[in-house]
Design an enzyme around this catalytic site. Sequence first.
Site, PDB file in Angstrom:
ATOM      1  N   SER A 208       0.831  -1.203   0.000  1.00 20.78           N
ATOM      2  CA  SER A 208       0.000   0.000   0.000  1.00 20.78           C
ATOM      3  C   SER A 208       0.867   1.256   0.000  1.00 20.78           C
ATOM      4  O   SER A 208       1.922   1.304   0.642  1.00 20.78           O
ATOM      5  CB  SER A 208      -0.889   0.015   1.245  1.00 20.78           C
ATOM      6  OG  SER A 208      -1.585   1.234   1.369  1.00 20.78           O
TER       7      SER A 208
ATOM      8  N   TYR B 124      -2.331  -1.153  10.461  1.00 10.46           N
ATOM      9  CA  TYR B 124      -2.343  -1.628   9.078  1.00 10.46           C
ATOM     10  C   TYR B 124      -1.088  -1.180   8.335  1.00 10.46           C
ATOM     11  O   TYR B 124      -0.411  -1.977   7.662  1.00 10.46           O
ATOM     12  CB  TYR B 124      -3.594  -1.102   8.376  1.00 10.46           C
ATOM     13  CG  TYR B 124      -3.612  -1.285   6.880  1.00 10.46           C
ATOM     14  CD1 TYR B 124      -3.995  -2.499   6.319  1.00 10.46           C
ATOM     15  CD2 TYR B 124      -3.250  -0.239   6.024  1.00 10.46           C
ATOM     16  CE1 TYR B 124      -4.021  -2.669   4.943  1.00 10.46           C
ATOM     17  CE2 TYR B 124      -3.267  -0.405   4.652  1.00 10.46           C
ATOM     18  CZ  TYR B 124      -3.654  -1.622   4.118  1.00 10.46           C
ATOM     19  OH  TYR B 124      -3.663  -1.782   2.745  1.00 10.46           O
TER      20      TYR B 124
END
Length: 250
Positions: free
Chosen positions: A142, A155
């Site tokens: 990401s 995360y």
Amino acid sequence: MELALRGKKALVTGGTRGIGRGIVLALARAGVDVVTCYHTDSDFVGSLEAELKALGGDHSVVRADLTRPSDVAELLDHVKDRYGRLDLLVNNAGAISHVPYGELPQEEWQRILATNLTGTHLVIQHALPLLGAGSSVVGIGSRAVDAGVPLRAHYTATKAALVGLNRSLAREFGPKGIRFNVVALGVIETENFHALPEEQRTLMAERYGAKTALGRLGKPEEVAGAVLWLASDLSRYVTGNVIGVDGGIS
């Protein structure tokens, strides 16, 4: 230029929905035989099985909890029995939540790490006997690692760790001809995006689309395009890298 993927064997974790599903279907259309897995039963499982059957090839969709070492071992035993080898491993399965860091429960920290990092580690470790010269391992990362996103510290930490893991493995297994790369994503339209109320969906598309050079959100099939390239011999000198598939987000 042909990617020449027909007949290759792949495992894609978390492949019944969203980005994973787009990758699975793109691989199948390119002639790759694919095993994928899911954590929770849903209508997406049956619909994916039907799509794969229509495309032809030797595919299977199995249930596995990647936080359980026994489930991971069974998953890779299934791949071994079915194919005997792996040309491509895509570590796509993951979890996300949005929690203020000061209020983040230990249980939620552990859940995200167990799914996104430890699960990936277990899959790679169990897959090693099936990987050989020319094999490609792709982690779905990401751009949050670069940007830093509030409420997602747990995360983001796992996605940053994924980069370090893949870079170390690229160095360790490079002499054996096994490549490790991460595809770092921007905002991608998935089922969750399309399930939002129209007003919220429009606002999100405008807000995040404006942050990209291309002026729009990405699509699962565009992520799949990068994975197909990394699965092919066209990328045989690419390893230990983070490749942004993010529309030029900033």
